[in-house]
Design a protein around this motif. Structure first.
Motif, short mmCIF file in Angstrom:
data_model
loop_
_atom_site.label_atom_id
_atom_site.label_comp_id
_atom_site.label_asym_id
_atom_site.label_seq_id
_atom_site.Cartn_x
_atom_site.Cartn_y
_atom_site.Cartn_z
N VAL A 273 0.84 -1.20 0.00
CA VAL A 273 0.00 0.00 0.00
C VAL A 273 0.88 1.25 0.00
CG1 VAL A 273 -1.90 1.21 1.12
CG2 VAL A 273 -1.69 -1.28 1.37
N PRO A 274 0.99 1.98 -1.12
CA PRO A 274 1.78 3.21 -1.15
C PRO A 274 1.26 4.22 -0.13
CG PRO A 274 1.23 2.49 -3.37
CD PRO A 274 0.43 1.65 -2.44
N ALA A 275 2.18 4.90 0.54
CA ALA A 275 1.80 5.84 1.59
C ALA A 275 0.84 6.94 1.11
CB ALA A 275 3.04 6.45 2.23
N PRO A 276 1.08 7.58 -0.06
CA PRO A 276 0.13 8.61 -0.50
C PRO A 276 -1.28 8.06 -0.70
CG PRO A 276 2.19 8.77 -1.72
CD PRO A 276 2.24 7.48 -0.97
N CYS A 277 -1.38 6.82 -1.18
CA CYS A 277 -2.70 6.21 -1.39
C CYS A 277 -3.37 5.93 -0.05
CB CYS A 277 -2.56 4.92 -2.19
SG CYS A 277 -1.94 5.17 -3.87
N ALA A 278 -2.60 5.45 0.92
CA ALA A 278 -3.15 5.17 2.24
C ALA A 278 -3.65 6.44 2.90
CB ALA A 278 -2.09 4.50 3.11
N GLU A 279 -2.88 7.53 2.77
CA GLU A 279 -3.29 8.80 3.37
C GLU A 279 -4.56 9.34 2.72
OE1 GLU A 279 0.20 11.14 2.82
OE2 GLU A 279 1.39 9.95 4.25
N LEU A 280 -4.64 9.23 1.40
CA LEU A 280 -5.84 9.68 0.68
C LEU A 280 -7.04 8.85 1.10
CD1 LEU A 280 -7.28 11.31 -1.53
CD2 LEU A 280 -6.45 9.63 -3.19
N ALA A 281 -6.86 7.53 1.18
CA ALA A 281 -7.97 6.66 1.55
C ALA A 281 -8.45 6.92 2.96
CB ALA A 281 -7.55 5.20 1.39
N ALA A 282 -7.51 7.12 3.89
CA ALA A 282 -7.91 7.41 5.28
C ALA A 282 -8.71 8.71 5.36
CB ALA A 282 -6.67 7.47 6.17
N ALA A 283 -8.28 9.72 4.60
CA ALA A 283 -9.02 10.99 4.58
C ALA A 283 -10.41 10.80 3.97
CB ALA A 283 -8.24 12.03 3.79
N ALA A 284 -10.51 9.91 2.99
CA ALA A 284 -11.80 9.66 2.33
C ALA A 284 -12.78 8.92 3.23
CB ALA A 284 -11.58 8.86 1.05
N LEU A 285 -12.28 8.39 4.34
CA LEU A 285 -13.15 7.66 5.27
C LEU A 285 -13.46 8.48 6.52
CD1 LEU A 285 -11.61 4.08 4.94
CD2 LEU A 285 -13.54 5.09 3.71
N SER A 286 -13.20 9.78 6.44
CA SER A 286 -13.60 10.66 7.54
C SER A 286 -15.13 10.75 7.57
CB SER A 286 -13.01 12.06 7.34
OG SER A 286 -13.62 12.71 6.24
N GLU A 287 -15.66 11.21 8.68
CA GLU A 287 -17.10 11.30 8.83
C GLU A 287 -17.72 12.20 7.77
OE1 GLU A 287 -20.39 12.57 12.28
OE2 GLU A 287 -18.28 12.27 12.78
N GLU A 288 -17.08 13.34 7.51
CA GLU A 288 -17.61 14.28 6.50
C GLU A 288 -17.57 13.67 5.10
OE1 GLU A 288 -16.66 18.71 4.61
OE2 GLU A 288 -15.48 17.94 6.29
N ALA A 289 -16.45 13.04 4.76
CA ALA A 289 -16.32 12.45 3.43
C ALA A 289 -17.31 11.31 3.24
CB ALA A 289 -14.89 11.96 3.21
N LEU A 290 -17.50 10.49 4.27
CA LEU A 290 -18.44 9.38 4.17
C LEU A 290 -19.88 9.87 3.99
CD1 LEU A 290 -17.05 6.87 6.83
CD2 LEU A 290 -17.06 6.60 4.34
N ALA A 291 -20.21 11.00 4.61
CA ALA A 291 -21.56 11.55 4.44
C ALA A 291 -21.79 11.98 3.00
CB ALA A 291 -21.75 12.73 5.40
N ARG A 292 -20.78 12.61 2.40
CA ARG A 292 -20.91 13.03 0.99
C ARG A 292 -20.96 11.82 0.07
NH1 ARG A 292 -16.81 17.77 -0.46
NH2 ARG A 292 -18.14 17.75 -2.32
N THR A 293 -20.18 10.81 0.38
CA THR A 293 -20.21 9.58 -0.42
C THR A 293 -21.58 8.92 -0.36
OG1 THR A 293 -17.84 9.14 -0.17
CG2 THR A 293 -19.26 7.25 -0.62
N ALA A 294 -22.16 8.87 0.83
CA ALA A 294 -23.49 8.27 0.98
C ALA A 294 -24.53 9.02 0.16
CB ALA A 294 -23.89 8.26 2.46
N ALA A 295 -24.43 10.35 0.12
CA ALA A 295 -25.37 11.14 -0.68
C ALA A 295 -25.21 10.85 -2.17
CB ALA A 295 -25.15 12.63 -0.40
N ARG A 296 -23.98 10.67 -2.60
CA ARG A 296 -23.74 10.37 -4.01
C ARG A 296 -24.20 8.96 -4.38
NH1 ARG A 296 -17.84 13.43 -4.12
NH2 ARG A 296 -18.70 15.53 -4.42
N VAL A 297 -24.05 8.03 -3.46
CA VAL A 297 -24.57 6.68 -3.69
C VAL A 297 -26.08 6.73 -3.84
CG1 VAL A 297 -24.95 4.43 -2.60
CG2 VAL A 297 -22.66 5.45 -2.60
N ASP A 298 -26.74 7.50 -3.00
CA ASP A 298 -28.20 7.64 -3.11
C ASP A 298 -28.58 8.23 -4.47
OD1 ASP A 298 -28.63 6.63 -0.60
OD2 ASP A 298 -28.82 8.59 0.38
N GLN A 299 -27.81 9.18 -4.95
CA GLN A 299 -28.11 9.78 -6.25
C GLN A 299 -27.93 8.77 -7.37
OE1 GLN A 299 -25.80 13.23 -7.36
NE2 GLN A 299 -27.39 13.93 -8.78
N VAL A 300 -26.88 7.97 -7.28
CA VAL A 300 -26.66 6.93 -8.28
C VAL A 300 -27.82 5.95 -8.30
CG1 VAL A 300 -25.25 4.91 -8.86
CG2 VAL A 300 -24.15 7.08 -8.34
#
Length: 364
Positions: free
Chosen positions: A251-278
């Motif tokens: 797991v490359p470090a930049p990818c791990a850091e990006l992924a961890a940030a994408a799993l923050s509470e705020e990011a997950l809320a936006r992801t859930a909204a986009r899943v609903d739209q899809v």
């Protein structure tokens, strides 16, 4: 060793059951101020502003591992993080299947990497075709069980929702299959598109069915395809063996850091909204496509895509390309000589698909 540990380790290749793997410079949890144990550069690359990339990454980044465990509601000991689901698929085949002896069961038409990994390992490939009915394509789980039993399979791959056909495999059927193949084969449920389905994850079966493993990815719903973060969720005994056989720094470090940030509470809320739209757009696009001349059938889907069959798929593909829309041509896949797979896009992109395929607009 527990009975579950023993039953799973019996599925592993005999020569790998005690395999320790490569001990990298990050294998042991050492502490110090001057790191001279990995032959890394003492200076950062001029293009690396933060300077962190000169160091080898943690093989299983703790922050990301913890975030993924929360996301998938499992203990971190059940997680193996790798380079997309593809790496986990390849590892499973290499670790469980003796070339020329232990088979892999797949259900075509389906994601092609299961068959590719089996071929590269020299594992016999047993194909149990999906069955098309009024409600779409489904898995014949009784036929899958017979094929696994009669063909000495060590691995059964079930894609749920299935790519490209879109249907989920019922959890009670997965449980019955795992129970029947206990001690004989690992049932791997690929849930790459699980976020778009109403069905609960097959991870809910693991407490009572230790020979169930689940593949997840951040490539689809979480929009991180380029980061290549995939996860295998399985019994800890199996995870330990797979980890020993995995590349030292997957797991490359930049990818791990990006992924961890994408799993923050705020990011997950936006992801859930986009899943609903899809999911909403999936319904709209399915209904609209079904009204178009030349569309023979739109298969129901639990994924972020629709499998569409055409009277003239070649013409439909060409019209979409002429409109600048690229879709997946499925006509070489078994049972799909007239089919295209269309990913659900933004509302504007979906309107463009409909306009390109609308014969009345094309004639105007």
């Amino acid at each position: 060793m527990s009975a579950d540990d023993n039953s799973l380790l019996q599925l592993v290749r005999e020569d790998l059951r005690g395999f320790g793997g490569y001990a990298s410079a990050r294998t042991h949890d050492l502490r110090g101020e001057v790191w001279l144990n990995a032959n890394e550069s003492p200076w950062a690359n001029p293009a690396d502003a933060g300077g962190g990339s000169r160091r080898y990454p943690d093989p299983q980044p703790p922050a990301l591992r913890d975030a993924l465990a929360r996301l998938y509601a499992c203990d971190p000991s059940r997680l193996l993080i790798g380079r997309g689901s593809d790496e986990a698929i390849d590892l499973l085949v290499r670790v469980l299947c003796v070339p020329g002896r232990d088979a892999v069961v797949v259900t075509p038409p389906v994601f092609g990497m299961y068959a590719v990994s089996a071929r590269l390992q020299g594992a016999p490939l047993l194909e149990v075709p999906l069955v098309e009915g009024e409600s779409g394509f489904g898995v014949d789980l009784e036929a899958v069980a017979r094929a696994a039993e009669q063909g000495a399979a060590k691995l059964v791959f079930l894609c749920s929702p299935s790519n490209p056909t879109g249907a989920s495999v019922p959890l009670d059927g997965i449980a019955a299959l795992a129970r029947r193949l206990h001690g004989r084969a690992l049932v791997v449920v690929d849930e790459a598109y699980g976020e778009f389905s109403d069905q609960p994850s097959a991870t809910t079966l693991m407490a009572t069915h230790p020979n169930v493993a689940v593949l997840r990815t951040l490539s689809k719903a979480h929009a991180l395809a380029a980061a290549r973060i995939g996860v295998l969720i399985a019994h800890p005994a199996l995870v330990r063996v797979l980890r020993a056989c995995q590349a030292p720094y997957p797991v490359p470090a930049p990818c791990a850091e990006l992924a961890a940030a994408a799993l923050s509470e705020e990011a997950l809320a936006r992801t859930a909204a986009r899943v609903d739209q899809v999911r909403s757009e999936r319904v709209r696009l399915q209904r609209a496509l079904a009204t178009l001349a030349g569309v023979v059938r739109v298969h129901p889907s639990d994924g972020n895509y629709l499998l569409v069959r055409f009277a003239d798929a070649d013409a439909a593909f060409a019209r979409l390309l002429a409109a600048g829309v690229v879709v997946r041509d499925q006509r070489a896949a078994p049972q799909l000589p007239d089919a295209l797979r269309i990913t659900i896009g933004t509302p504007e992109q979906n309107d463009r698909v409909l306009a390109a395929l609308d014969a009345k607009e094309a004639a105007a």
